[in-house]
Design a protein around this motif. Structure first.
Motif, PDB file in Angstrom:
ATOM      1  N   ALA A   1      45.014   4.496  75.106  1.00  0.00           N
ATOM      2  CA  ALA A   1      44.977   4.120  73.685  1.00  0.00           C
ATOM      3  C   ALA A   1      43.599   4.391  73.092  1.00  0.00           C
ATOM      4  O   ALA A   1      43.480   4.872  71.953  1.00  0.00           O
ATOM      5  N   ALA A   2      42.551   4.089  73.848  1.00  0.00           N
ATOM      6  CA  ALA A   2      41.195   4.345  73.356  1.00  0.00           C
ATOM      7  C   ALA A   2      40.936   5.843  73.198  1.00  0.00           C
ATOM      8  O   ALA A   2      40.283   6.275  72.236  1.00  0.00           O
ATOM      9  N   GLN A   3      41.472   6.654  74.112  1.00  0.00           N
ATOM     10  CA  GLN A   3      41.313   8.103  73.988  1.00  0.00           C
ATOM     11  C   GLN A   3      42.041   8.632  72.752  1.00  0.00           C
ATOM     12  O   GLN A   3      41.550   9.549  72.076  1.00  0.00           O
ATOM     13  N   ALA A   4      43.203   8.060  72.453  1.00  0.00           N
ATOM     14  CA  ALA A   4      43.900   8.443  71.229  1.00  0.00           C
ATOM     15  C   ALA A   4      43.079   8.061  70.002  1.00  0.00           C
ATOM     16  O   ALA A   4      43.094   8.775  68.977  1.00  0.00           O
ATOM     17  N   GLY A   5      42.348   6.955  70.086  1.00  0.00           N
ATOM     18  CA  GLY A   5      41.472   6.568  68.983  1.00  0.00           C
ATOM     19  C   GLY A   5      40.369   7.585  68.756  1.00  0.00           C
ATOM     20  O   GLY A   5      39.962   7.837  67.602  1.00  0.00           O
ATOM     21  N   VAL A   6      39.879   8.217  69.816  1.00  0.00           N
ATOM     22  CA  VAL A   6      38.883   9.286  69.667  1.00  0.00           C
ATOM     23  C   VAL A   6      39.489  10.477  68.929  1.00  0.00           C
ATOM     24  O   VAL A   6      38.862  11.069  68.036  1.00  0.00           O
ATOM     25  N   SER A   7      40.733  10.833  69.286  1.00  0.00           N
ATOM     26  CA  SER A   7      41.396  11.944  68.593  1.00  0.00           C
ATOM     27  C   SER A   7      41.569  11.644  67.110  1.00  0.00           C
ATOM     28  O   SER A   7      41.393  12.525  66.258  1.00  0.00           O
ATOM     29  N   MET A   8      41.903  10.410  66.788  1.00  0.00           N
ATOM     30  CA  MET A   8      42.056  10.028  65.379  1.00  0.00           C
ATOM     31  C   MET A   8      40.723  10.122  64.644  1.00  0.00           C
ATOM     32  O   MET A   8      40.667  10.550  63.489  1.00  0.00           O
ATOM     33  N   ALA A   9      39.645   9.698  65.307  1.00  0.00           N
ATOM     34  CA  ALA A   9      38.333   9.771  64.659  1.00  0.00           C
ATOM     35  C   ALA A   9      37.907  11.216  64.435  1.00  0.00           C
ATOM     36  O   ALA A   9      37.315  11.556  63.399  1.00  0.00           O
ATOM     37  N   ARG A  10      38.219  12.112  65.363  1.00  0.00           N
ATOM     38  CA  ARG A  10      37.861  13.524  65.201  1.00  0.00           C
ATOM     39  C   ARG A  10      38.694  14.185  64.111  1.00  0.00           C
ATOM     40  O   ARG A  10      38.256  15.163  63.479  1.00  0.00           O
ATOM     41  N   ALA A  11      39.897  13.694  63.893  1.00  0.00           N
ATOM     42  CA  ALA A  11      40.765  14.286  62.872  1.00  0.00           C
ATOM     43  C   ALA A  11      40.175  14.157  61.478  1.00  0.00           C
ATOM     44  O   ALA A  11      40.509  14.943  60.582  1.00  0.00           O
ATOM     45  N   SER A  12      39.309  13.180  61.282  1.00  0.00           N
ATOM     46  CA  SER A  12      38.720  13.006  59.951  1.00  0.00           C
ATOM     47  C   SER A  12      37.771  14.142  59.592  1.00  0.00           C
ATOM     48  O   SER A  12      37.405  14.306  58.423  1.00  0.00           O
ATOM     49  N   TYR A  13      37.362  14.958  60.576  1.00  0.00           N
ATOM     50  CA  TYR A  13      36.495  16.104  60.291  1.00  0.00           C
ATOM     51  C   TYR A  13      37.291  17.322  59.826  1.00  0.00           C
ATOM     52  O   TYR A  13      36.709  18.298  59.356  1.00  0.00           O
ATOM     53  N   LEU A  14      38.602  17.302  59.942  1.00  0.00           N
ATOM     54  CA  LEU A  14      39.439  18.453  59.641  1.00  0.00           C
ATOM     55  C   LEU A  14      40.084  18.302  58.264  1.00  0.00           C
ATOM     56  O   LEU A  14      40.225  17.183  57.756  1.00  0.00           O
ATOM     57  N   PRO A  15      40.503  19.434  57.645  1.00  0.00           N
ATOM     58  CA  PRO A  15      41.176  19.337  56.347  1.00  0.00           C
ATOM     59  C   PRO A  15      42.565  18.715  56.486  1.00  0.00           C
ATOM     60  O   PRO A  15      43.208  18.816  57.539  1.00  0.00           O
TER      61      PRO A  15
ATOM     62  N   THR B   1      57.756  17.530  39.191  1.00  0.00           N
ATOM     63  CA  THR B   1      56.407  18.012  39.507  1.00  0.00           C
ATOM     64  C   THR B   1      56.313  18.252  41.007  1.00  0.00           C
ATOM     65  O   THR B   1      56.691  17.378  41.808  1.00  0.00           O
ATOM     66  N   ILE B   2      55.848  19.410  41.426  1.00  0.00           N
ATOM     67  CA  ILE B   2      55.621  19.724  42.843  1.00  0.00           C
ATOM     68  C   ILE B   2      54.167  20.132  42.987  1.00  0.00           C
ATOM     69  O   ILE B   2      53.671  20.990  42.242  1.00  0.00           O
ATOM     70  N   ALA B   3      53.494  19.502  43.951  1.00  0.00           N
ATOM     71  CA  ALA B   3      52.067  19.786  44.134  1.00  0.00           C
ATOM     72  C   ALA B   3      51.734  19.859  45.622  1.00  0.00           C
ATOM     73  O   ALA B   3      52.273  19.100  46.439  1.00  0.00           O
ATOM     74  N   GLY B   4      50.883  20.771  45.971  1.00  0.00           N
ATOM     75  CA  GLY B   4      50.306  20.827  47.305  1.00  0.00           C
ATOM     76  C   GLY B   4      48.859  20.367  47.227  1.00  0.00           C
ATOM     77  O   GLY B   4      48.081  20.922  46.440  1.00  0.00           O
ATOM     78  N   VAL B   5      48.495  19.363  48.040  1.00  0.00           N
ATOM     79  CA  VAL B   5      47.165  18.763  47.943  1.00  0.00           C
ATOM     80  C   VAL B   5      46.395  19.057  49.232  1.00  0.00           C
ATOM     81  O   VAL B   5      46.783  18.631  50.324  1.00  0.00           O
ATOM     82  N   LEU B   6      45.327  19.801  49.105  1.00  0.00           N
ATOM     83  CA  LEU B   6      44.435  20.099  50.221  1.00  0.00           C
ATOM     84  C   LEU B   6      43.153  19.312  50.007  1.00  0.00           C
ATOM     85  O   LEU B   6      42.474  19.484  48.985  1.00  0.00           O
ATOM     86  N   SER B   7      42.806  18.469  50.971  1.00  0.00           N
ATOM     87  CA  SER B   7      41.578  17.673  50.865  1.00  0.00           C
ATOM     88  C   SER B   7      40.753  17.852  52.128  1.00  0.00           C
ATOM     89  O   SER B   7      41.290  17.981  53.226  1.00  0.00           O
ATOM     90  N   TRP B   8      39.451  17.839  51.955  1.00  0.00           N
ATOM     91  CA  TRP B   8      38.535  18.034  53.097  1.00  0.00           C
ATOM     92  C   TRP B   8      37.254  17.284  52.800  1.00  0.00           C
ATOM     93  O   TRP B   8      36.518  17.626  51.869  1.00  0.00           O
ATOM     94  N   ASN B   9      37.019  16.265  53.578  1.00  0.00           N
ATOM     95  CA  ASN B   9      35.812  15.465  53.422  1.00  0.00           C
ATOM     96  C   ASN B   9      34.668  16.203  54.125  1.00  0.00           C
ATOM     97  O   ASN B   9      34.601  16.252  55.358  1.00  0.00           O
ATOM     98  N   ILE B  10      33.783  16.784  53.345  1.00  0.00           N
ATOM     99  CA  ILE B  10      32.739  17.631  53.917  1.00  0.00           C
ATOM    100  C   ILE B  10      31.513  16.821  54.330  1.00  0.00           C
ATOM    101  O   ILE B  10      30.911  17.072  55.374  1.00  0.00           O
ATOM    102  N   PHE B  11      31.127  15.834  53.553  1.00  0.00           N
ATOM    103  CA  PHE B  11      29.910  15.091  53.864  1.00  0.00           C
ATOM    104  C   PHE B  11      30.110  13.636  53.454  1.00  0.00           C
ATOM    105  O   PHE B  11      30.607  13.357  52.355  1.00  0.00           O
ATOM    106  N   ASP B  12      29.725  12.733  54.346  1.00  0.00           N
ATOM    107  CA  ASP B  12      29.962  11.302  54.054  1.00  0.00           C
ATOM    108  C   ASP B  12      28.814  10.414  54.540  1.00  0.00           C
ATOM    109  O   ASP B  12      29.007   9.242  54.793  1.00  0.00           O
TER     110      ASP B  12
END
Length: 482
Positions: free
Chosen positions: A308-322, A345-356
């Motif tokens: 479970a803790a290793q999965a938490g690492v994967s979740m934390a790394r996912a925040s670096y990706l779009p 209305t149809i929309a595609g939303v691409l978000s990427w947190n570059i700096f925080d």
């Protein structure tokens, strides 16, 4: 509990005190043949099931499983599209809002642009009053929105993996709690059994003390022994009866403990029907140690917590990706509550947190530290289990030897008491010698009862350490079986 003689010489007093302390500390006194208690006849399996159904430890373990199952359902739901409904009622005289509401409703007219004020080129500089200063206007907007997750850097899948690992850990925790509860019930159940046996030991000591009084009375009448011998025999009987009462009180305490464990009201009549022994595995110490590390549910729960803790690492790394998601909505706009004009209305939303400013890196460091902590806990649990297996394995072998030695001790003490009684009856020994022999016999009997209890619990401890303490690993024999 056994009977000690108040008139023993110094060495006898020491032996009596040791035996008394053993009976009290070990705390497993056993019912005499005539001590028939009417009431609930409880088998060991029934006692275990009653305890599992109501003890706080089991209720907590079951709640943790339910909580983990809810987490899995929640994580799985994040993988699928989500549909939401909303209703917005709005009123305004702001020109932009009013014109936008009319456009959404399909009710905009040329007059909304001030067409009624246009009289030619000479009025081009005139401000359109209908556009700049509209009247109060309303819009009612029911809306359905569909959110479709497409790619989130593995965050959703990591959440599902983490939830599944927590569920597996909770199930192993439930198994560990069940096995610990079986161990507690076994300790209490066999404690009652042993308490009954100690009462039996006390009953034999009382019968022997009565016989000594009769012998002393007979010898005193013939002038073979002095009055002091008769007084010592009578005092010995008094002490034997007192210790018999103490043994019965200890039995009552043991029954009270078992009642509390299985959820019976205080004072409810209770009678056990079986004696229990462990079915030990035929393995060497090294194999038992490996089995404990692999099958102990407490160790396995720790390993799932590492996952479970290793999965938490994967979740934390996912925040670096779009992240990319699709939104589909259908809405209705109307100045009244009668439906209105539909639109899509149809929309595609691409978000990427570059700096925080380090927020994501801090979360990742925390997740990686949790992995290290869970791995250390898992290692500690494994090593503790291996140590418990080693200790239990040695305790099992020692317990078997102890029972054999105590049986031999009872046989030898019985013969020594018989010879001492014969010598006293012939007037060639003192009452002190006879009472000393009886005290040794009482102590030997008490030690045998304690050794049998220790043998059962040593086997159960080994099964618990290896993760195999189930009802199928215990043998139940009716108490009236020879």
């Amino acid at each position: 509990m056994h009977v000690q003689m108040m008139v023993c010489p110094t060495d006898c007093w020491k032996g009596a005190l040791v035996a008394l302390l053993l009976a009290v500390v070990v705390g497993q006194p056993v019912m005499a043949a005539g001590d028939n208690i009417a009431g609930n006849r409880i088998s060991f399996a029934k006692a275990v099931n009653m305890a599992l159904a109501q003890t706080p430890e089991m209720l907590k373990a079951q709640a943790q499983i339910a909580e983990a199952r809810g987490g899995v359902r929640q994580a799985r739901g994040h993988l699928l599209p989500s549909l939401s409904a909303s209703f917005t009622g709005m009123g305004s005289d702001n020109p932009l809002n009013v014109f936008g509401m009319k456009l959404s409703q399909g009710k905009a007219t040329f007059n909304d642009f001030g067409a009624n004020q246009f009289l030619g080129p000479q009025t081009l500089g005139v401000t359109p009053n209908n556009l700049d200063n509209p009247d109060w206007y309303r819009n009612y907007q029911p809306k359905l929105s569909l959110q479709v997750p497409v790619y989130n850097g593995g965050q959703i899948w990591g959440g599902l993996s983490q939830a599944r690992a927590y569920l597996a850990a909770a199930r192993q925790g439930d198994q560990a709690a069940r096995q610990h509860m079986i161990y507690e019930v076994l300790s209490a159940y066999e404690g009652v059994n042993s308490a009954q046996s100690f009462v039996g030991v006390a009953g034999k000591a009382i019968n022997a003390a009565k016989a000594y009084v009769k012998i002393s009375q007979h010898l005193f009448a013939q002038g073979v022994v002095s009055k002091s011998d008769l007084l010592r025999a009578e005092l010995n009987l008094t002490n034997a009866r007192l210790q018999g009462e103490e043994a019965r009180n200890a039995l009552a305490d043991r029954r009270a403990e078992l009642r509390m464990l299985i959820g019976l009201p205080p004072g409810t009549p209770l009678q056990i029907t079986q004696t229990i022994s462990a079915i030990l595995p035929r393995m060497g110490l090294a194999e038992l140690r490996r089995q404990g590390a692999a099958a102990n549910p407490g160790v396995r729960a720790r390993l799932f917590q590492v996952e479970a803790a290793q999965a938490g690492v994967s979740m934390a790394r996912a925040s670096y990706l779009p992240h990319f998601n699709i939104q589909i909505s259908r809405e209705w706009n109307s100045p009244s509550l009668d439906g209105g004009r539909p639109s899509y209305t149809i929309a595609g939303v691409l978000s990427w947190n570059i700096f925080d400013f380090g927020a994501r890196s801090g979360a990742l460091d925390t997740a990686e530290a949790q992995v290290m902590e869970r791995r250390a806990e898992a290692r500690q649990a494994r090593e503790s289990t291996e140590l418990a297996v080693d200790k239990s394995w040695r305790a099992v072998h020692l317990a078997g030897e102890r029972v054999a030695a105590r049986k031999l001790g009872v046989a030898e003490a019985s013969e020594a008491e018989r010879l001492a009684r014969l010598r006293y009856e012939k007037g060639v020994s003192t009452i002190a010698d006879l009472l000393s022999a009886q005290a040794a016999l009482d102590q030997a009997r008490s030690q045998l009862v304690a050794a049998r209890y220790q043998e059962v619990m040593a086997g159960a401890s080994l099964m618990l350490a290896t993760g195999q303490l189930h009802l199928s690993a215990l043998r139940a024999v009716p108490l009236d079986t020879p």
